[in-house]
Write a protein that holds these residues in place. Sequence first.
Motif, PDB file in Angstrom:
ATOM      1  N   SER A   1      73.091 -12.018  66.812  1.00 51.59           N
ATOM      2  CA  SER A   1      71.719 -11.678  67.176  1.00 51.59           C
ATOM      3  C   SER A   1      70.788 -12.798  66.718  1.00 51.59           C
ATOM      4  O   SER A   1      71.038 -13.450  65.703  1.00 51.59           O
ATOM      5  N   HIS A   2      69.727 -13.015  67.484  1.00 49.60           N
ATOM      6  CA  HIS A   2      68.873 -14.179  67.289  1.00 49.60           C
ATOM      7  C   HIS A   2      67.438 -13.799  66.910  1.00 49.60           C
ATOM      8  O   HIS A   2      66.488 -14.439  67.349  1.00 49.60           O
ATOM      9  N   ALA A   3      67.276 -12.794  66.088  1.00 46.52           N
ATOM     10  CA  ALA A   3      65.930 -12.354  65.721  1.00 46.52           C
ATOM     11  C   ALA A   3      65.135 -13.474  65.061  1.00 46.52           C
ATOM     12  O   ALA A   3      63.968 -13.712  65.390  1.00 46.52           O
ATOM     13  N   ALA A   4      65.741 -14.193  64.120  1.00 48.83           N
ATOM     14  CA  ALA A   4      65.032 -15.268  63.431  1.00 48.83           C
ATOM     15  C   ALA A   4      64.679 -16.394  64.395  1.00 48.83           C
ATOM     16  O   ALA A   4      63.599 -16.992  64.294  1.00 48.83           O
ATOM     17  N   ALA A   5      65.570 -16.693  65.327  1.00 48.07           N
ATOM     18  CA  ALA A   5      65.304 -17.762  66.297  1.00 48.07           C
ATOM     19  C   ALA A   5      64.132 -17.403  67.204  1.00 48.07           C
ATOM     20  O   ALA A   5      63.322 -18.278  67.564  1.00 48.07           O
ATOM     21  N   VAL A   6      64.020 -16.131  67.581  1.00 48.00           N
ATOM     22  CA  VAL A   6      62.903 -15.695  68.419  1.00 48.00           C
ATOM     23  C   VAL A   6      61.583 -15.848  67.658  1.00 48.00           C
ATOM     24  O   VAL A   6      60.589 -16.349  68.197  1.00 48.00           O
TER      25      VAL A   6
ATOM     26  N   ASP B   1      71.191 -22.767  64.142  1.00 48.15           N
ATOM     27  CA  ASP B   1      71.399 -21.724  63.131  1.00 48.15           C
ATOM     28  C   ASP B   1      71.529 -22.247  61.705  1.00 48.15           C
ATOM     29  O   ASP B   1      71.405 -21.480  60.765  1.00 48.15           O
ATOM     30  N   THR B   2      71.778 -23.538  61.530  1.00 49.07           N
ATOM     31  CA  THR B   2      71.970 -24.067  60.189  1.00 49.07           C
ATOM     32  C   THR B   2      71.637 -25.550  60.152  1.00 49.07           C
ATOM     33  O   THR B   2      71.866 -26.277  61.129  1.00 49.07           O
TER      34      THR B   2
ATOM     35  N   ALA C   1      67.140 -10.469  55.845  1.00 47.02           N
ATOM     36  CA  ALA C   1      67.389 -11.617  54.967  1.00 47.02           C
ATOM     37  C   ALA C   1      67.178 -12.925  55.714  1.00 47.02           C
ATOM     38  O   ALA C   1      66.636 -13.893  55.174  1.00 47.02           O
ATOM     39  N   ASN C   2      67.608 -12.962  56.987  1.00 47.73           N
ATOM     40  CA  ASN C   2      67.407 -14.167  57.797  1.00 47.73           C
ATOM     41  C   ASN C   2      65.928 -14.460  57.995  1.00 47.73           C
ATOM     42  O   ASN C   2      65.488 -15.608  57.925  1.00 47.73           O
ATOM     43  N   LEU C   3      65.146 -13.420  58.255  1.00 48.07           N
ATOM     44  CA  LEU C   3      63.708 -13.594  58.449  1.00 48.07           C
ATOM     45  C   LEU C   3      63.034 -14.032  57.160  1.00 48.07           C
ATOM     46  O   LEU C   3      62.087 -14.825  57.181  1.00 48.07           O
TER      47      LEU C   3
ATOM     48  N   PRO D   1      68.719 -18.789  60.967  1.00 47.23           N
ATOM     49  CA  PRO D   1      70.037 -18.163  60.814  1.00 47.23           C
ATOM     50  C   PRO D   1      70.250 -17.038  61.824  1.00 47.23           C
ATOM     51  O   PRO D   1      69.314 -16.305  62.167  1.00 47.23           O
ATOM     52  N   VAL D   2      71.473 -16.913  62.315  1.00 46.50           N
ATOM     53  CA  VAL D   2      71.787 -15.853  63.260  1.00 46.50           C
ATOM     54  C   VAL D   2      72.367 -14.656  62.511  1.00 46.50           C
ATOM     55  O   VAL D   2      72.956 -14.789  61.443  1.00 46.50           O
ATOM     56  N   GLY D   3      72.195 -13.477  63.095  1.00 44.47           N
ATOM     57  CA  GLY D   3      72.809 -12.272  62.555  1.00 44.47           C
ATOM     58  C   GLY D   3      74.221 -12.146  63.090  1.00 44.47           C
ATOM     59  O   GLY D   3      74.450 -12.251  64.293  1.00 44.47           O
ATOM     60  N   THR D   4      75.182 -11.962  62.197  1.00 45.38           N
ATOM     61  CA  THR D   4      76.587 -11.919  62.605  1.00 45.38           C
ATOM     62  C   THR D   4      77.240 -10.569  62.317  1.00 45.38           C
ATOM     63  O   THR D   4      78.456 -10.458  62.281  1.00 45.38           O
TER      64      THR D   4
END
Length: 276
Positions: free
Chosen positions: A236-241, A210-211, A102-104, A227-230
């Motif tokens: 987790s920082h998949a979207a940030a990567v 993250d926001t 969802a973040n991606l 957004p970070v995974g919580t």
Amino acid sequence: MAQLDSAGADWLLARARQHRLSPTQRQVVQRMLGMFPGVAFMSTVEIAEQTGVSQPTVTRLATALGFAGFPEFRSALRDAVLTEVPGLAAAPKAEAVDQELANLESLKRELGDDRMREAVRLLAGTAPLGVLGLRASAALAGYFGYFARRVLPAVTVCTDAGTVDDSILELHEQGAGALLAFAMPRYPAGTVAALRLARRLGMATVVVTDTALAPFAADADVLLAAPVGTGLVFDSHAAAVVLAISLLDAVAATDPGRTQRRLEAHESLVDGWVFG
């Protein structure tokens, strides 16, 4: 109260009835009841945005409900949510993957936004390029910097809070016009201070966080949200990567000739350090 359709909502309502809450806190609880199960995986900023209150109000609600702070409250809330689906509590990693997907998905909008284009313009136009990341964000800064050195002529990575001011001053003296900073929760005070110092020196600031509602948003010339995974013990920082490497790809594309030359020079060295 609203009709309940989840064990998590039942748990929150029971908890609220056991404590004396202010009218505003009761209103927040009322709105949260209609936000399950997703509310159990939101940050204080996201809950505040969805319920129409301030971030401190959400933090104070957690305390009023008998928890030491918001992280403890969110953990208990997640436990309540995870018990309502058989087998889910035993396999929280599946929930975490769904959240990252969802973040991606939300990141697609960020990559095509005008802010992304402005970030690319600023970062492509500075030499040297400074990359900042403290504490939890240090790995993101190091990741970006490692690959950025393959395609850009001058990259400085700062992950040491003790030397961040010196690094910003040095970048300014070397002619840097922009700074890229990664600022993931919990937001280090040193990162915010560095952003403010950079702007006082006349440098533009591009911030990946993250926001869009980060409390230091006003200190960024361009703010990109990943957004970070919580859903796990640690964020987790998949979207940030993905955002970081997409940003670097776009910067490299602004000078394809230079990028090609530098990549070819790098490839000529590969045989000397790659094993097998």
